[in-house]
Scaffold this motif. Sequence first.
Motif, PDB file in Angstrom:
ATOM      1  N   VAL A  65     -14.730  33.400 -88.249  1.00  0.00           N
ATOM      2  CA  VAL A  65     -14.440  34.427 -87.250  1.00  0.00           C
ATOM      3  C   VAL A  65     -15.769  35.091 -86.932  1.00  0.00           C
ATOM      4  O   VAL A  65     -16.504  35.463 -87.844  1.00  0.00           O
ATOM      5  N   LYS A  66     -16.065  35.236 -85.656  1.00  0.00           N
ATOM      6  CA  LYS A  66     -17.296  35.945 -85.291  1.00  0.00           C
ATOM      7  C   LYS A  66     -17.215  37.379 -85.796  1.00  0.00           C
ATOM      8  O   LYS A  66     -16.159  38.011 -85.708  1.00  0.00           O
ATOM      9  N   SER A  67     -18.306  37.873 -86.291  1.00  0.00           N
ATOM     10  CA  SER A  67     -18.358  39.243 -86.806  1.00  0.00           C
ATOM     11  C   SER A  67     -17.877  40.240 -85.753  1.00  0.00           C
ATOM     12  O   SER A  67     -17.162  41.187 -86.065  1.00  0.00           O
ATOM     13  N   SER A  68     -18.250  40.019 -84.500  1.00  0.00           N
ATOM     14  CA  SER A  68     -17.874  40.936 -83.418  1.00  0.00           C
ATOM     15  C   SER A  68     -16.369  40.909 -83.145  1.00  0.00           C
ATOM     16  O   SER A  68     -15.836  41.830 -82.537  1.00  0.00           O
ATOM     17  N   GLN A  69     -15.679  39.857 -83.607  1.00  0.00           N
ATOM     18  CA  GLN A  69     -14.243  39.739 -83.375  1.00  0.00           C
ATOM     19  C   GLN A  69     -13.409  40.035 -84.624  1.00  0.00           C
ATOM     20  O   GLN A  69     -12.187  40.013 -84.570  1.00  0.00           O
ATOM     21  N   ASN A  71     -11.609  42.243 -87.158  1.00  0.00           N
ATOM     22  CA  ASN A  71     -11.044  43.586 -87.251  1.00  0.00           C
ATOM     23  C   ASN A  71     -10.524  43.809 -88.659  1.00  0.00           C
ATOM     24  O   ASN A  71      -9.634  43.096 -89.122  1.00  0.00           O
ATOM     25  N   PRO A 138     -18.035  45.111 -88.481  1.00  0.00           N
ATOM     26  CA  PRO A 138     -16.602  45.294 -88.733  1.00  0.00           C
ATOM     27  C   PRO A 138     -16.291  46.465 -89.671  1.00  0.00           C
ATOM     28  O   PRO A 138     -15.308  47.185 -89.465  1.00  0.00           O
TER      29      PRO A 138
END
Length: 148
Positions: A65-69, A71, A138
């Motif tokens: 999972v991309k860090s920016s995505q 949650n 995150p």
Amino acid sequence: MGTNQNLDYDLPRQVVSPSKPREDTGTYWGYKVRYASNISSVFSDCPYKGGYDHLIGTSEHGIVVKSSQLNLPAFRHLLIAFGGLLGLEKSVEEDNKLKGKNVRDIFNMYLNTCPHQGSRTIRTEEALLISLQYFQEPITRAMQGPAS
């Protein structure tokens, strides 16, 4: 030779708990590492009343999972577990209290924080630094709470 008046050798010093800088001033003061004889004791010997709020396992077998995505839920005590050379899977397999359990069922999230690493395995100390950077955004979002 002259003396250097800028040195504060005479100021009083005081030993404080490792959490004091973070609690008093919000200053980052490092992470905590503790020895555990097996993976189940990581959870059962948690130093926090009520245990960990959120458990994250890291592995080359985890989901990407991309860090920016990513949650994360709000938490007070987050645990991020890193496996050794044979991974968290081997740690679970060798733990009598967890025998037969799937490593993915033990953690709230099972992530690959070092995808495309280009070698069969990377050292835990390398994965640790990479993962701390990966989790920075995150964790910051989770600590700020939901956007208004």
